[in-house]
Motif scaffolding. Structure first.
Motif, PDB file in Angstrom:
ATOM      1  N   GLU A 172       0.811  -1.226   0.000  1.00 50.46           N
ATOM      2  CA  GLU A 172       0.000   0.000   0.000  1.00 50.46           C
ATOM      3  C   GLU A 172       0.839   1.269   0.000  1.00 50.46           C
ATOM      4  O   GLU A 172       0.401   2.314  -0.439  1.00 50.46           O
ATOM      5  N   ALA A 173       2.063   1.176   0.493  1.00 48.41           N
ATOM      6  CA  ALA A 173       2.894   2.377   0.607  1.00 48.41           C
ATOM      7  C   ALA A 173       3.693   2.655  -0.657  1.00 48.41           C
ATOM      8  O   ALA A 173       3.861   3.812  -1.058  1.00 48.41           O
ATOM      9  N   ARG A 174       4.200   1.590  -1.325  1.00 55.75           N
ATOM     10  CA  ARG A 174       5.077   1.843  -2.464  1.00 55.75           C
ATOM     11  C   ARG A 174       4.735   1.028  -3.703  1.00 55.75           C
ATOM     12  O   ARG A 174       5.444   1.089  -4.707  1.00 55.75           O
ATOM     13  N   GLY A 175       3.651   0.281  -3.667  1.00 59.82           N
ATOM     14  CA  GLY A 175       3.276  -0.565  -4.789  1.00 59.82           C
ATOM     15  C   GLY A 175       2.269   0.092  -5.724  1.00 59.82           C
ATOM     16  O   GLY A 175       2.059   1.311  -5.700  1.00 59.82           O
ATOM     17  N   PHE A 176       1.635  -0.729  -6.551  1.00 65.44           N
ATOM     18  CA  PHE A 176       0.672  -0.236  -7.536  1.00 65.44           C
ATOM     19  C   PHE A 176      -0.477   0.582  -6.929  1.00 65.44           C
ATOM     20  O   PHE A 176      -0.873   1.600  -7.509  1.00 65.44           O
ATOM     21  N   PRO A 177      -1.075   0.177  -5.798  1.00 62.40           N
ATOM     22  CA  PRO A 177      -2.225   0.939  -5.291  1.00 62.40           C
ATOM     23  C   PRO A 177      -1.922   2.412  -5.083  1.00 62.40           C
ATOM     24  O   PRO A 177      -2.644   3.287  -5.571  1.00 62.40           O
ATOM     25  N   ALA A 178      -0.830   2.703  -4.372  1.00 61.06           N
ATOM     26  CA  ALA A 178      -0.482   4.099  -4.106  1.00 61.06           C
ATOM     27  C   ALA A 178       0.029   4.788  -5.362  1.00 61.06           C
ATOM     28  O   ALA A 178      -0.316   5.939  -5.646  1.00 61.06           O
ATOM     29  N   LEU A 179       0.836   4.080  -6.135  1.00 62.45           N
ATOM     30  CA  LEU A 179       1.466   4.684  -7.308  1.00 62.45           C
ATOM     31  C   LEU A 179       0.436   5.071  -8.365  1.00 62.45           C
ATOM     32  O   LEU A 179       0.467   6.174  -8.913  1.00 62.45           O
ATOM     33  N   LEU A 180      -0.507   4.171  -8.634  1.00 62.23           N
ATOM     34  CA  LEU A 180      -1.502   4.473  -9.664  1.00 62.23           C
ATOM     35  C   LEU A 180      -2.513   5.508  -9.201  1.00 62.23           C
ATOM     36  O   LEU A 180      -2.972   6.331 -10.003  1.00 62.23           O
ATOM     37  N   ARG A 181      -2.863   5.486  -7.916  1.00 66.18           N
ATOM     38  CA  ARG A 181      -3.735   6.552  -7.412  1.00 66.18           C
ATOM     39  C   ARG A 181      -3.086   7.917  -7.625  1.00 66.18           C
ATOM     40  O   ARG A 181      -3.717   8.868  -8.073  1.00 66.18           O
ATOM     41  N   GLU A 182      -1.788   7.994  -7.304  1.00 63.76           N
ATOM     42  CA  GLU A 182      -1.065   9.260  -7.454  1.00 63.76           C
ATOM     43  C   GLU A 182      -0.945   9.650  -8.926  1.00 63.76           C
ATOM     44  O   GLU A 182      -1.118  10.818  -9.295  1.00 63.76           O
ATOM     45  N   ALA A 183      -0.650   8.676  -9.777  1.00 64.24           N
ATOM     46  CA  ALA A 183      -0.472   8.961 -11.203  1.00 64.24           C
ATOM     47  C   ALA A 183      -1.779   9.419 -11.850  1.00 64.24           C
ATOM     48  O   ALA A 183      -1.809  10.420 -12.589  1.00 64.24           O
ATOM     49  N   VAL A 184      -2.868   8.699 -11.600  1.00 68.87           N
ATOM     50  CA  VAL A 184      -4.159   9.052 -12.192  1.00 68.87           C
ATOM     51  C   VAL A 184      -4.638  10.402 -11.659  1.00 68.87           C
ATOM     52  O   VAL A 184      -5.174  11.226 -12.411  1.00 68.87           O
ATOM     53  N   HIS A 185      -4.413  10.662 -10.378  1.00 70.25           N
ATOM     54  CA  HIS A 185      -4.800  11.956  -9.816  1.00 70.25           C
ATOM     55  C   HIS A 185      -4.013  13.081 -10.472  1.00 70.25           C
ATOM     56  O   HIS A 185      -4.571  14.135 -10.794  1.00 70.25           O
ATOM     57  N   ALA A 186      -2.715  12.859 -10.692  1.00 70.92           N
ATOM     58  CA  ALA A 186      -1.885  13.884 -11.332  1.00 70.92           C
ATOM     59  C   ALA A 186      -2.379  14.183 -12.743  1.00 70.92           C
ATOM     60  O   ALA A 186      -2.445  15.350 -13.167  1.00 70.92           O
TER      61      ALA A 186
END
Length: 270
Positions: free
Chosen positions: A246-260
């Motif tokens: 949850e901290a450094r994998g796909f869930p957090a990374l893609l949430r951040e990328a799509v939000h950006a």
């Protein structure tokens, strides 16, 4: 309004790059007469020149539909010349990224029916997905016609309104780039584990393409498909422990990328 009226009154395609060409090819294969199509493009391809359409010719006074497929930076130059077609008789369908319905209404008039669409690049091979929404003047028949036309390059979905378009852009519009990056990084990781570069790339491409096709064809949801190939304590489980962190994998990374991406879309639309 339906395709018979489009054949009778004509369709104007403003811009015929890769997306416009893919759509035009689908319409012609579907039976739309080339003589019913007017294409305005300053740099027509050799393929386009051979299709028998009305190329860079005088446009009809009130075509059934104008499909706007020019790059956003060319919009201010290309659209005002079509203002005489605004006002209600002609449907304007836009596949131009970042150009809002309000902008079209400011140029064409608030009485103009406008449908805004967000396709993605797999449309070039007929595997796209396009989201559509209309303004207050776009009727159910207008949306139906837009769906028929855009179905030439893949699936079509309808969203609640333009307020969802930035999120759509961030997921499906920009999404192919995320997948391409996954392919290149998966291949690079294979090289790091000792595979030849060409073999690693072939494996990565085929794996991502095959998994996507399986996800689309299967009645099971992706989370269940993931479980199906994950043996407890096995190799896939070891990899997913990293990817699903949850901290450094796909869930957090893609949430951040799509939000950006969505935030940037909102900025560009202001």
């Amino acid at each position: 309004m339906d395709m018979s009226e489009v054949s009778r009154r004509g369709l104007v395609l403003l811009g015929c790059g890769k997306m416009g060409s893919a759509m035009l090819e689908g319409w012609l294969k579907g039976g739309l007469p080339a003589a019913s199509v007017w294409v305005s493009d300053p740099y027509p391809s050799d393929w386009l020149k051979g299709q028998g359409v009305n190329l860079n010719a005088a446009l009809p006074e009130a075509p059934a539909i104008v499909l706007v497929a020019v790059k956003p930076q060319m919009m201010a130059e290309a659209l005002p010349g079509l203002a005489r077609m605004g006002g209600g008789r002609t449907l304007f369908l836009s596949v131009a990224a970042g150009t809002t319905i309000a902008y079209y209404e400011s140029v064409l008039g608030a009485e103009t029916p406008i449908v805004r669409a967000m396709p993605n690049t797999p449309a070039a091979i007929g595997r796209g997905v396009t989201a559509i929404t209309g303004n207050a003047r776009a009727t159910a028949a207008h949306l139906d016609l837009a769906e028929v036309l855009l179905s030439a390059v893949g699936q079509v979905v309808r969203i609640e309104g333009e307020h969802q378009m930035d999120a759509v852009t961030a997921v499906s519009g920009s999404g192919p780039a995320y997948v391409f990056h996954l392919i290149e990084t998966l291949a690079a990781a294979g090289v790091a584990e000792g595979l030849p570069a060409d073999l690693a790339m072939r494996l990565a491409k085929a794996t991502v393409a095959g998994a996507g096709a399986l996800a689309e064809a299967s009645e099971e949801q992706p989370d269940q498909l993931r479980v199906n190939v994950t043996s407890p304590g096995g190799t896939t489980a070891a990899a997913l422990k990293v990817l699903m962190d949850e901290a450094r994998g796909f869930p957090a990374l893609l949430r951040e990328a799509v939000h950006a991406a969505a935030e940037r879309g909102r900025e560009l639309g202001r």
